[in-house]
Design a protein around this motif. Structure first.
Motif, mmCIF file in Angstrom:
data_model
loop_
_atom_site.group_PDB
_atom_site.id
_atom_site.type_symbol
_atom_site.label_atom_id
_atom_site.label_comp_id
_atom_site.label_asym_id
_atom_site.label_seq_id
_atom_site.Cartn_x
_atom_site.Cartn_y
_atom_site.Cartn_z
ATOM 1 N N VAL A 521 18.365 107.867 -19.018
ATOM 2 C CA VAL A 521 17.716 106.743 -18.314
ATOM 3 C C VAL A 521 18.712 106.068 -17.282
ATOM 4 C CG1 VAL A 521 16.523 104.445 -18.083
ATOM 5 C CG2 VAL A 521 15.762 106.313 -19.742
ATOM 6 N N HIS A 522 18.383 106.023 -16.158
ATOM 7 C CA HIS A 522 19.316 105.373 -14.837
ATOM 8 C C HIS A 522 18.634 104.015 -14.705
ATOM 9 C CE1 HIS A 522 21.458 105.364 -10.896
ATOM 10 N NE2 HIS A 522 21.956 104.857 -11.914
ATOM 11 N N SER A 523 18.952 103.017 -14.778
ATOM 12 C CA SER A 523 18.613 101.730 -14.407
ATOM 13 C C SER A 523 19.601 101.262 -13.371
ATOM 14 C CB SER A 523 18.127 100.702 -15.557
ATOM 15 O OG SER A 523 17.397 101.322 -16.350
ATOM 16 N N TYR A 524 19.164 100.653 -12.372
ATOM 17 C CA TYR A 524 20.024 99.931 -11.218
ATOM 18 C C TYR A 524 19.225 98.778 -10.676
ATOM 19 C CZ TYR A 524 17.498 102.905 -8.243
ATOM 20 O OH TYR A 524 16.512 103.695 -7.556
ATOM 21 N N GLY A 525 19.938 98.197 -9.780
ATOM 22 C CA GLY A 525 19.004 96.977 -9.234
ATOM 23 C C GLY A 525 19.878 95.632 -8.901
ATOM 24 N N ALA A 526 18.973 94.627 -8.504
ATOM 25 C CA ALA A 526 19.870 93.195 -8.309
ATOM 26 C C ALA A 526 19.201 92.314 -9.039
ATOM 27 C CB ALA A 526 19.624 93.281 -6.871
ATOM 28 N N GLU A 527 19.976 91.217 -9.413
ATOM 29 C CA GLU A 527 19.350 89.875 -9.698
ATOM 30 C C GLU A 527 19.888 88.674 -9.116
ATOM 31 O OE1 GLU A 527 19.471 91.269 -14.609
ATOM 32 O OE2 GLU A 527 21.103 90.128 -13.740
ATOM 33 N N THR A 528 18.863 87.802 -8.880
ATOM 34 C CA THR A 528 19.576 86.776 -7.723
ATOM 35 C C THR A 528 18.743 85.371 -8.427
ATOM 36 O OG1 THR A 528 17.500 86.892 -6.293
ATOM 37 C CG2 THR A 528 19.585 88.071 -5.794
ATOM 38 N N ARG A 529 19.422 84.322 -8.189
ATOM 39 C CA ARG A 529 18.854 82.616 -8.471
ATOM 40 C C ARG A 529 19.264 81.985 -7.633
ATOM 41 N NH1 ARG A 529 20.535 79.503 -14.419
ATOM 42 N NH2 ARG A 529 19.050 77.720 -13.832
ATOM 43 N N LEU A 530 18.414 80.935 -7.482
ATOM 44 C CA LEU A 530 18.862 79.738 -6.600
ATOM 45 C C LEU A 530 18.256 78.373 -7.484
ATOM 46 C CD1 LEU A 530 19.785 78.480 -4.063
ATOM 47 C CD2 LEU A 530 17.481 78.706 -2.948
ATOM 48 N N ASP A 531 19.145 77.542 -7.643
ATOM 49 C CA ASP A 531 18.760 76.122 -8.284
ATOM 50 C C ASP A 531 19.288 75.037 -7.479
ATOM 51 O OD1 ASP A 531 18.200 74.101 -9.816
ATOM 52 O OD2 ASP A 531 19.282 74.786 -11.735
ATOM 53 N N ALA A 532 18.260 74.260 -6.874
ATOM 54 C CA ALA A 532 18.412 73.137 -6.090
ATOM 55 C C ALA A 532 17.766 71.933 -6.577
ATOM 56 C CB ALA A 532 17.976 73.301 -4.484
ATOM 57 N N ALA A 533 18.570 70.837 -6.316
ATOM 58 C CA ALA A 533 18.062 69.603 -6.591
ATOM 59 C C ALA A 533 18.409 68.351 -5.492
ATOM 60 C CB ALA A 533 18.591 68.946 -8.314
ATOM 61 N N VAL A 534 17.430 67.661 -5.368
ATOM 62 C CA VAL A 534 17.760 66.616 -4.202
ATOM 63 C C VAL A 534 17.045 65.208 -4.755
ATOM 64 C CG1 VAL A 534 15.473 67.005 -3.150
ATOM 65 C CG2 VAL A 534 17.576 66.224 -1.848
ATOM 66 N N ARG A 535 17.656 64.235 -4.445
ATOM 67 C CA ARG A 535 17.291 62.819 -4.479
ATOM 68 C C ARG A 535 16.834 62.384 -3.133
ATOM 69 N NH1 ARG A 535 21.478 60.414 -6.493
ATOM 70 N NH2 ARG A 535 22.113 59.646 -4.335
ATOM 71 N N PHE A 536 15.414 62.144 -2.808
ATOM 72 C CA PHE A 536 15.407 61.928 -1.419
ATOM 73 C C PHE A 536 14.704 60.471 -1.295
ATOM 74 C CE2 PHE A 536 11.861 64.496 -3.132
ATOM 75 C CZ PHE A 536 10.919 63.707 -3.023
ATOM 76 N N ALA A 537 14.792 59.655 -2.489
ATOM 77 C CA ALA A 537 14.541 58.217 -2.490
ATOM 78 C C ALA A 537 14.948 57.799 -3.770
ATOM 79 C CB ALA A 537 12.953 58.089 -2.158
ATOM 80 N N ARG A 538 14.978 56.403 -3.910
ATOM 81 C CA ARG A 538 15.526 55.619 -5.020
ATOM 82 C C ARG A 538 14.771 56.348 -6.340
ATOM 83 N NH1 ARG A 538 15.034 49.229 -6.391
ATOM 84 N NH2 ARG A 538 16.179 49.433 -8.605
ATOM 85 N N ASP A 539 13.377 56.470 -6.281
ATOM 86 C CA ASP A 539 12.773 56.869 -7.456
ATOM 87 C C ASP A 539 12.287 58.263 -7.410
ATOM 88 O OD1 ASP A 539 12.951 54.258 -8.855
ATOM 89 O OD2 ASP A 539 11.156 53.614 -7.535
ATOM 90 N N TRP A 540 12.422 59.052 -6.467
ATOM 91 C CA TRP A 540 11.938 60.393 -6.313
ATOM 92 C C TRP A 540 13.080 61.419 -6.557
ATOM 93 C CZ3 TRP A 540 6.756 61.551 -5.222
ATOM 94 C CH2 TRP A 540 6.047 60.635 -4.776
#
Length: 680
Positions: A521-540
């Motif tokens: 068996v030949h397996s190949y490929g790609a894995e990606t990840r993006l993690d983002a966090a933001v505070r856009f107001a005092r309680d949000w």
């Protein structure tokens, strides 16, 4: 306030003095690490660390549900509380090795792990090790490894938590934890008890009903709506922990996990038999216990573990006729004992060198039989000694470059597999943006399971170990921080893997099945990840975690027979594309979570023949939504949560003829009484 109806209480804002603690993810934006201070153990390692808040999402989740949100793993599931296995990078479930507190969880008989049997509330830390990175933990992980662990209580004093869940299909989930943390001692007791009829309704696309006219001619057809038959379950889990820290660098620990499970095996959608005349049931009792010792002295760290695992499992397939006569078609019984021991040492030389040595021993002993008159010869009683040792050296010649070499050796049944080497490299491309390049390459072997060699009839004692070569390389970055009000992390990895002598069970001339080394068996490929966090107001607060995987997995092995057309085709049940995303929105004491995942089509035949109606499974999107409200009272912190799964009522299957539930829900009440305590 206490006398108000519950619904009115939910709608009222809390006074400032009574505001509960917000979820940990919303308290602060995650700080970006200083890459030059990364630990030596991280050199070259491709891993995914699961957020602890994901593991605590709700008590109804097993580790199968949690891992399904990782596009790097494909969870092959037969539904809740049924067999759920994990596949890394297009390999098979037996190529995914799993450890719990250092003890291997893979069945010595089957080589797999049923993740539906692992409640997420029992796991405090979970790490996915991709490809070559798994060699630092265990051998045989040709795809990757899942490392699970429990941790001592992080609270001083007494802490109690009780969660009650009520959901669709007469589902009830209960969780209780009582823990104590002191200066030297800590203890914790956890229990999970889940029951369900699991009798959801579905449209059976595998059956066709005819509608007849007055003259007896067929005037219409339709697919019947049926219930999931024999899908009930009752699972009890108990976890006891005891830890001691002497304060001089010496620590002791004892962890014991008991499981008692009774599950009906759901009927196929193609089955016309009823669940009154048929009993199709699986029962299991398992005990796992690990005692640990650690000693830290300056640059030297020593550790030892002793463990024992016992599993008694039964499978009954019984048929009764109209007169009440019973036919015991299958009465399978198996008893498994596995003593376990491990020793590990780490030695640092300055900030540039780290040397590691470890030795682990497992001794699985199996007594397997079938008491049915139809399977009198299906019996074997075997044991074997499995030994695994590792040497590792990690070197950081400069602040920007890290190098590592691992060498693992393994033996089983007085046979030794060739040495398993691995090399790792990482390079800090830019401190601005914390850009890091990582690469690794390794050779690996997985020896046959006890069933592969000794199962009767059909076991093949002459099987060769599966062996493979894998390499990968990727780039990661991180930016932002609490002061900037946001954080952004991402990574992308390319991988290439070859596995030879892949073990496959094929039908022998005498009619029974037997394992053979047939595939490449030949397996190949790609894995990606993006993690983002933001505070856009005092309680949000807003957080987004998105993943994508592209995983072609092609068979180039010899034909099993003249009709075998699997050469050059994608492996069965391996999706070429997978994606997952989780969005979390927090406002004051409210938390809204939306989960989405996608799997591309999966083939059900080795020839990938789509001319057959059942030759492929359709791609599907899955959507889950939950809303949680935290309430702080003088005597306790409360949390009320509602979860809706399969939000858009999608009809789908992950395994052929195994229906999955459509729109369903569950409500949870979390109660944490307040004691005088403080964090450590």
């Amino acid at each position: 306030m206490r006398r108000l109806p519950l619904l009115l209480l939910l709608a009222l804002p809390l006074p400032a003095a009574a505001q509960p603690e917000r979820p940990a993810w919303s308290l602060a934006i995650e700080e970006v690490p200083v890459v030059t201070r990364r630990t030596m153990k991280e050199i070259g390692v491709q891993r995914t660390q699961l957020d602890s808040t994901v593991l605590r999402d709700n008590i109804a989740l097993s580790m199968a549900d949690v891992l399904a949100q990782s596009a790097n793993l494909f969870i092959k599931s037969y539904g809740r509380a049924t067999l759920s296995t994990a596949e890394f990078r297009g390999t098979s479930p037996s190529h995914t090795q799993v450890t719990w507190n250092g003890m291997r969880l893979n069945s010595p008989m089957l080589g797999t792990v049923d993740f539906s049997m692992i409640p997420s509330f029992f796991i405090d830390a979970a790490t996915l090790l991709h490809g070559a990175s798994s060699i630092g933990v265990t051998g045989g992980a040709l795809g990757g490894a899942v490392v699970l662990a429990t941790r001592p209580s992080a609270e001083r004093g007494w802490m109690t938590q009780y969660v009650q869940g009520i959901g669709s299909f007469s589902t009830f989930d209960q969780y209780l934890r009582v823990s104590y943390g002191g200066e030297r001692w800590s203890a914790s007791t956890r229990a999970v008890y889940s029951t369900s009829d699991n009798d959801f309704r579905y449209t059976n696309r595998d059956k066709m009903e005819l509608v007849y006219g007055p003259d007896g001619a067929v005037v219409d057809t339709y697919h019947p709506v049926e219930r999931n038959r024999s899908g009930y379950f009752r699972d009890l889990h108990l976890l006891q922990e005891l830890h001691c820290d002497r304060g001089d660098g010496t620590r002791y620990g004892l962890t014991a996990w008991y499981l008692d499970s009774k599950r009906g095996l759901p009927f196929l959608s193609t089955d016309y038999r009823d669940d009154v005349s048929i009993l199709n049931e699986q029962r299991e009792r398992t005990l796992r216990a690990v005692a640990s010792w650690e000693r830290l002295r300056d640059r030297l760290k020593l550790g030892a573990k002793l463990g024992y695992a016992y599993t008694a499992s039964a499978y009954d397939f019984i048929q009764r006729n109209a007169q009440g006569a019973q036919s015991d078609l299958t009465l399978s019984r198996s008893y498994l004992h596995t003593p376990y021991g491990q020793f590990e040492a780490e030695y640092y030389i300055g900030r540039r060198w780290l040397f590691t040595a470890s030795l682990a021993l497992h001794v699985p002993m199996v007594d397997c039989s079938d008491k049915s008159p139809y399977h009198e010869g299906d019996v074997y009683d075997r044991w074997r000694l499995e030994l695994s040792g590792r040497l590792s050296a990690k070197w950081r010649p400069t602040e920007r470059i890290g190098l590592a070499v691992d060498l693992r050796g393994e033996s089983y049944d007085r046979r030794t597999v060739p040495p398993i080497p691995a090399v790792f490299f990482d390079w800090i491309v830019s401190r601005r943006g914390n850009v890091v390049f990582k690469a690794s390459a390794a050779r690996n072997y997985r020896y046959p399971t006890l069933n592969d060699r000794y199962y009767q009839p059909g076991g093949n004692p002459d099987l060769r170990p599966e062996h493979g070569f894998t390499c990968d390389g990727g780039v990661s970055f991180a930016a932002g921080g609490e002061a900037k009000g946001y954080s952004l992390r991402g990574e992308a990895t390319l991988f290439d893997s070859h596995i030879d002598d892949w073990i496959l069970w094929v039908q022998a001339r005498r009619g029974y099945w037997t394992p053979r080394n047939v595939r490449k068996v030949h397996s190949y490929g790609a894995e990606t990840r993006l993690d983002a966090a933001v505070r856009f107001a005092r309680d949000w607060r807003l957080r987004l975690d998105a993943r994508f995987a592209w995983t072609p997995s092609i068979n180039y092995g010899e034909p099993v027979n003249d009709a075998d057309a699997s050469y050059g085709k994608q492996l069965v049940y391996v999706p070429e594309y997978a994606a997952a995303a989780t969005a979390t929105l927090g406002w004051r004491c409210w938390t809204l979570v939306y989960k989405w995942n996608y799997y591309s089509e999966r083939y059900t035949t080795t020839s990938n023949d789509t001319s057959l109606r059942t030759g492929r499974l359709e791609p599907y999107f899955m959507n889950d939504l939950s809303l949680e409200r935290s309430i702080a009272l003088r005597w306790a912190d409360l949390s009320l949560k509602g979860t809706v799964r399969n939000l858009f009522n999608v009809e789908y299957v992950t395994v052929l003829s195994r229906p999955m539930p459509r729109l369903n829900y569950e409500l949870f009440l979390d109660i944490r009484p307040k004691f005088r305590s403080r964090n450590r």
